[in-house]
Design an enzyme around this catalytic site. Structure first.
Site, mmCIF file in Angstrom:
data_model
loop_
_atom_site.group_PDB
_atom_site.id
_atom_site.type_symbol
_atom_site.label_atom_id
_atom_site.label_comp_id
_atom_site.label_asym_id
_atom_site.label_seq_id
_atom_site.Cartn_x
_atom_site.Cartn_y
_atom_site.Cartn_z
ATOM 1 N N ASP A 1 -8.183 -2.512 -1.020
ATOM 2 C CA ASP A 1 -6.851 -1.932 -0.886
ATOM 3 C C ASP A 1 -6.276 -1.732 -2.282
ATOM 4 O O ASP A 1 -6.674 -2.412 -3.233
ATOM 5 C CB ASP A 1 -5.936 -2.841 -0.061
ATOM 6 C CG ASP A 1 -4.761 -2.073 0.546
ATOM 7 O OD1 ASP A 1 -4.852 -1.697 1.730
ATOM 8 O OD2 ASP A 1 -3.771 -1.826 -0.164
ATOM 9 N N ARG B 1 12.651 1.004 -0.781
ATOM 10 C CA ARG B 1 11.629 0.147 -1.385
ATOM 11 C C ARG B 1 11.818 -0.034 -2.884
ATOM 12 O O ARG B 1 11.618 -1.131 -3.404
ATOM 13 C CB ARG B 1 10.248 0.713 -1.071
ATOM 14 C CG ARG B 1 9.962 0.672 0.419
ATOM 15 C CD ARG B 1 8.557 1.047 0.750
ATOM 16 N NE ARG B 1 8.347 0.921 2.187
ATOM 17 C CZ ARG B 1 7.163 0.896 2.755
ATOM 18 N NH1 ARG B 1 6.081 0.967 2.011
ATOM 19 N NH2 ARG B 1 7.049 0.794 4.068
#
Length: 275
Positions: free
Chosen positions: A143, A37
């Site tokens: 979130d 990532r």
């Protein structure tokens, strides 16, 4: 040979930054995930090593830190995931709220760690039409990842994203593109959900009380101390008859006597029977 070398020192520095920022524990088993990532962020920033990227992150927090956290956080979800939670919401919790909130005519539900929106929209589908129109019913969806929140707000999903939905749900709550490849949540359902960015470890700006909190498949990333703090925070913000739903792979320690287990990772305030 890998494109970039991820040293133990670099991995430790990354892990410490992530834990300090959002409480997520990155054990050694997450090393490959971290590599894949953050390698994308190294390329995107035109740098050539993890060491350079960490220096860049230190020098440019406003420009890069959000992208750094977004890259690390995992967002895997689907509509009606762990469907027994929504069955319980419909069959047990909604009738309870219709009774207990009759005077206030107010219902508040929080989807904490809402990812790309499937969970809060599932909640909205479950409660749609269940309360009189005069009631004030809202779903807060939060979130840490600003990118997934943008996607959630758009409410657009591919055909593969909605494979778990029934034809009646698709017809009632979604608009289908002419070529059948895109499904968009209808405005009346979108209006029930309010999306906000929130780091669970920072002070919560909302006061509550919430009738229901969904925090599913989020706690698995935290250590016990952080989990305990969140369980207490949810308890404090829940209404006296409030319910908490957590993920199938998560658990609450027996020391949390303030909650009563309902089975299948569903809980309510233990003192509810006193009212």
């Amino acid at each position: 040979m890998k494109e970039f070398a991820l040293s133990d020192t670099d991995f430790k520095a990354i892990s410490e930054k992530v834990y300090k920022a959002c409480g997520i524990v990155l054990g050694p088993h997450k090393r490959e995930m971290v590599y894949s990532r953050l390698a994308r962020r190294i390329r995107a920033t035109g740098l050539s090593s993890f060491e350079e990227y960490l220096s860049y992150l230190e020098d440019n927090p406003e420009a890069e830190f959000s992208s750094f956290i977004n890259a690390i956080t995992t967002n895997l979800t689907s509509f009606f995931r762990e469907s027994h939670h929504f069955d319980y919401l419909q069959n047990e919790v909604i009738p309870l709220l219709l009774k207990h909130n009759q005077q206030s005519k107010r219902v508040r539900i929080w989807s904490a760690g809402c990812s790309t929106g499937e969970e809060p929209y599932t909640i909205a589908m479950t409660i749609a039409g269940q309360f009189p129109k005069s009631w004030d019913v809202k779903i807060l969806a939060t979130d840490l990842d600003s990118n997934v929140l943008d996607r959630a707000r758009r409410g657009e999903y591919t055909a593969s994203n909605v494979t778990g939905l029934s034809d009646s749900h698709l017809k009632q709550f979604f608009l289908k593109s002419n070529d059948g490849t895109l499904f968009k949540v209808k405005p009346e359902l979108q209006q029930m959900v309010h999306f906000k960015r929130l780091n669970l470890l920072e002070p919560w700006p909302m006061k509550g009380p919430f009738d229901v909190v969904f925090c599913r498949n989020v706690l698995i990333y935290f250590d016990k101390e952080t989990k305990d703090r969140l369980f207490q925070g949810y308890y404090n913000i829940l209404a006296r008859h409030g319910h908490l739903f957590i993920g199938h792979s998560e658990s609450m320690g027996k020391e949390h006597v303030e909650y009563k287990s309902l089975g299948k990772t569903m809980y309510r305030k233990a003192n509810y029977e006193a009212f």
